[in-house]
Design a protein around this motif. Sequence first.
Motif, PDB file in Angstrom:
ATOM      1  N   LEU A  61      45.295 -38.335 -80.073  1.00 42.36           N
ATOM      2  CA  LEU A  61      46.083 -39.498 -80.489  1.00 42.36           C
ATOM      3  C   LEU A  61      47.065 -39.203 -81.605  1.00 42.36           C
ATOM      4  CD1 LEU A  61      43.347 -42.278 -80.389  1.00 42.36           C
ATOM      5  CD2 LEU A  61      45.172 -41.848 -78.730  1.00 42.36           C
ATOM      6  N   ALA A  62      46.684 -38.379 -82.582  1.00 38.59           N
ATOM      7  CA  ALA A  62      47.568 -38.149 -83.728  1.00 38.59           C
ATOM      8  C   ALA A  62      48.940 -37.631 -83.297  1.00 38.59           C
ATOM      9  CB  ALA A  62      46.905 -37.220 -84.739  1.00 38.59           C
ATOM     10  N   PRO A  63      49.043 -36.590 -82.457  1.00 39.80           N
ATOM     11  CA  PRO A  63      50.381 -36.134 -82.046  1.00 39.80           C
ATOM     12  C   PRO A  63      51.151 -37.194 -81.251  1.00 39.80           C
ATOM     13  CG  PRO A  63      48.734 -34.469 -81.531  1.00 39.80           C
ATOM     14  CD  PRO A  63      47.993 -35.701 -81.954  1.00 39.80           C
ATOM     15  N   GLU A  64      50.437 -37.943 -80.407  1.00 40.18           N
ATOM     16  CA  GLU A  64      51.093 -39.000 -79.641  1.00 40.18           C
ATOM     17  C   GLU A  64      51.658 -40.076 -80.572  1.00 40.18           C
ATOM     18  OE1 GLU A  64      50.042 -42.423 -76.341  1.00 40.18           O
ATOM     19  OE2 GLU A  64      48.737 -40.670 -76.474  1.00 40.18           O
ATOM     20  N   ILE A  65      50.899 -40.448 -81.579  1.00 38.59           N
ATOM     21  CA  ILE A  65      51.346 -41.469 -82.526  1.00 38.59           C
ATOM     22  C   ILE A  65      52.522 -40.947 -83.353  1.00 38.59           C
ATOM     23  CG2 ILE A  65      50.660 -42.800 -84.564  1.00 38.59           C
ATOM     24  CD1 ILE A  65      47.835 -42.964 -83.190  1.00 38.59           C
ATOM     25  N   TYR A  66      52.455 -39.691 -83.783  1.00 34.26           N
ATOM     26  CA  TYR A  66      53.591 -39.109 -84.506  1.00 34.26           C
ATOM     27  C   TYR A  66      54.846 -39.131 -83.642  1.00 34.26           C
ATOM     28  CZ  TYR A  66      50.904 -37.302 -88.497  1.00 34.26           C
ATOM     29  OH  TYR A  66      50.155 -37.189 -89.630  1.00 34.26           O
ATOM     30  N   GLY A  67      54.702 -38.837 -82.357  1.00 34.90           N
ATOM     31  CA  GLY A  67      55.847 -38.890 -81.445  1.00 34.90           C
ATOM     32  C   GLY A  67      56.443 -40.280 -81.341  1.00 34.90           C
ATOM     33  N   ARG A  68      55.587 -41.272 -81.264  1.00 37.47           N
ATOM     34  CA  ARG A  68      56.069 -42.658 -81.216  1.00 37.47           C
ATOM     35  C   ARG A  68      56.715 -43.065 -82.533  1.00 37.47           C
ATOM     36  NH1 ARG A  68      55.545 -45.903 -76.521  1.00 37.47           N
ATOM     37  NH2 ARG A  68      54.696 -44.426 -75.033  1.00 37.47           N
ATOM     38  N   LEU A  69      56.182 -42.596 -83.627  1.00 40.83           N
ATOM     39  CA  LEU A  69      56.810 -42.884 -84.923  1.00 40.83           C
ATOM     40  C   LEU A  69      58.231 -42.336 -84.961  1.00 40.83           C
ATOM     41  CD1 LEU A  69      53.874 -42.240 -87.382  1.00 40.83           C
ATOM     42  CD2 LEU A  69      55.251 -44.318 -87.301  1.00 40.83           C
ATOM     43  N   ALA A  70      58.429 -41.164 -84.410  1.00 38.93           N
ATOM     44  CA  ALA A  70      59.769 -40.572 -84.384  1.00 38.93           C
ATOM     45  C   ALA A  70      60.720 -41.429 -83.555  1.00 38.93           C
ATOM     46  CB  ALA A  70      59.703 -39.154 -83.834  1.00 38.93           C
TER      47      ALA A  70
ATOM     48  N   GLU B 254      57.743 -52.625 -83.391  1.00 40.61           N
ATOM     49  CA  GLU B 254      57.543 -51.936 -82.113  1.00 40.61           C
ATOM     50  C   GLU B 254      56.338 -51.004 -82.190  1.00 40.61           C
ATOM     51  OE1 GLU B 254      60.404 -51.662 -83.861  1.00 40.61           O
ATOM     52  OE2 GLU B 254      61.945 -52.668 -82.677  1.00 40.61           O
ATOM     53  N   MET B 255      56.171 -50.401 -83.350  1.00 37.20           N
ATOM     54  CA  MET B 255      55.036 -49.500 -83.540  1.00 37.20           C
ATOM     55  C   MET B 255      53.728 -50.275 -83.510  1.00 37.20           C
ATOM     56  SD  MET B 255      54.542 -46.306 -83.824  1.00 37.20           S
ATOM     57  CE  MET B 255      53.053 -45.371 -84.005  1.00 37.20           C
ATOM     58  N   SER B 256      53.725 -51.449 -84.103  1.00 40.47           N
ATOM     59  CA  SER B 256      52.524 -52.283 -84.083  1.00 40.47           C
ATOM     60  C   SER B 256      52.163 -52.663 -82.647  1.00 40.47           C
ATOM     61  CB  SER B 256      52.725 -53.541 -84.917  1.00 40.47           C
ATOM     62  OG  SER B 256      52.906 -53.207 -86.269  1.00 40.47           O
ATOM     63  N   LEU B 257      53.156 -53.044 -81.861  1.00 32.75           N
ATOM     64  CA  LEU B 257      52.912 -53.385 -80.459  1.00 32.75           C
ATOM     65  C   LEU B 257      52.381 -52.177 -79.697  1.00 32.75           C
ATOM     66  CD1 LEU B 257      53.052 -55.310 -78.066  1.00 32.75           C
ATOM     67  CD2 LEU B 257      55.448 -54.628 -77.765  1.00 32.75           C
TER      68      LEU B 257
ATOM     69  N   GLU C  45      63.272 -43.229 -89.588  1.00 30.47           N
ATOM     70  CA  GLU C  45      63.335 -42.995 -91.032  1.00 30.47           C
ATOM     71  C   GLU C  45      62.018 -42.443 -91.562  1.00 30.47           C
ATOM     72  OE1 GLU C  45      62.125 -47.365 -90.633  1.00 30.47           O
ATOM     73  OE2 GLU C  45      63.359 -45.957 -89.536  1.00 30.47           O
ATOM     74  N   ALA C  46      60.924 -42.642 -90.828  1.00 27.02           N
ATOM     75  CA  ALA C  46      59.624 -42.120 -91.244  1.00 27.02           C
ATOM     76  C   ALA C  46      59.459 -40.664 -90.843  1.00 27.02           C
ATOM     77  CB  ALA C  46      58.509 -42.946 -90.642  1.00 27.02           C
ATOM     78  N   GLN C  47      60.275 -40.188 -89.944  1.00 28.80           N
ATOM     79  CA  GLN C  47      60.101 -38.829 -89.410  1.00 28.80           C
ATOM     80  C   GLN C  47      60.120 -37.783 -90.500  1.00 28.80           C
ATOM     81  OE1 GLN C  47      62.850 -37.801 -86.330  1.00 28.80           O
ATOM     82  NE2 GLN C  47      61.737 -35.968 -85.779  1.00 28.80           N
ATOM     83  N   THR C  48      61.003 -37.921 -91.471  1.00 31.26           N
ATOM     84  CA  THR C  48      61.059 -36.920 -92.533  1.00 31.26           C
ATOM     85  C   THR C  48      59.791 -36.911 -93.368  1.00 31.26           C
ATOM     86  OG1 THR C  48      62.168 -38.497 -93.981  1.00 31.26           O
ATOM     87  CG2 THR C  48      63.573 -36.995 -92.715  1.00 31.26           C
ATOM     88  N   LEU C  49      59.083 -38.031 -93.439  1.00 30.24           N
ATOM     89  CA  LEU C  49      57.852 -38.100 -94.214  1.00 30.24           C
ATOM     90  C   LEU C  49      56.738 -37.264 -93.617  1.00 30.24           C
ATOM     91  CD1 LEU C  49      57.812 -41.916 -95.022  1.00 30.24           C
ATOM     92  CD2 LEU C  49      58.472 -40.058 -96.551  1.00 30.24           C
ATOM     93  N   PHE C  50      56.623 -37.282 -92.265  1.00 28.02           N
ATOM     94  CA  PHE C  50      55.499 -36.559 -91.683  1.00 28.02           C
ATOM     95  C   PHE C  50      55.867 -35.184 -91.165  1.00 28.02           C
ATOM     96  CE2 PHE C  50      56.610 -37.350 -87.302  1.00 28.02           C
ATOM     97  CZ  PHE C  50      57.115 -38.624 -87.262  1.00 28.02           C
ATOM     98  N   LEU C  51      57.103 -34.787 -91.281  1.00 29.19           N
ATOM     99  CA  LEU C  51      57.472 -33.427 -90.890  1.00 29.19           C
ATOM    100  C   LEU C  51      57.541 -32.493 -92.081  1.00 29.19           C
ATOM    101  CD1 LEU C  51      60.204 -34.045 -88.177  1.00 29.19           C
ATOM    102  CD2 LEU C  51      57.810 -33.430 -87.871  1.00 29.19           C
ATOM    103  N   GLN C  52      57.349 -32.999 -93.274  1.00 30.25           N
ATOM    104  CA  GLN C  52      57.403 -32.159 -94.473  1.00 30.25           C
ATOM    105  C   GLN C  52      56.144 -31.385 -94.659  1.00 30.25           C
ATOM    106  OE1 GLN C  52      58.505 -34.696 -97.723  1.00 30.25           O
ATOM    107  NE2 GLN C  52      60.472 -35.132 -96.825  1.00 30.25           N
TER     108      GLN C  52
END
Length: 145
Positions: A124-133, A69-72, A138-145
């Motif tokens: 774009l970076a914050p928007e992409i982080y939001g979509r990752l969440a 879904e992220m790739s799309l 499961e990736a959320q903990t990686l970029f919130l540390q």
Amino acid sequence: MESITPELLETYLREYGWSFEALGDDTWCTGFQGETRLYPLTISLSSTCVSFEVRPLIDLTLDRSRWPEMSLYLLQLNARLQLVKLGVGEGGELMLSCQVLSTGFDYETLNRILGIVGYYADELAPEIYGRLATYCPEAQTLFLQ
């Protein structure tokens, strides 16, 4: 119109006030501070283009097979972008890039392109982080540390 030379590009970067490191005859490494983080920037010069690449755009590698879904989403986002493009490197790092013709490239062009790249990186970076969440919790903990 003349094409820009490596020496002239370095002069423009100094005039702009940026420090940089030459990685070869036609490649320079630099970076800029965005609203929330430091972005690495590579500038490359070819016979036809001056290329600007922020790599990585976000501090997380993307697993395209686990997060389709992220790739799309990234492909759809890329289709909407003006003047810049998103890409995913072989290692899964997300990059933001912009290419400009080297013919007629001057200080004002550098000024505009650096502004455009900086704007899109911060937007774009914050928007992409939001979509990752959303797509990849499961990736959320990686970029919130």
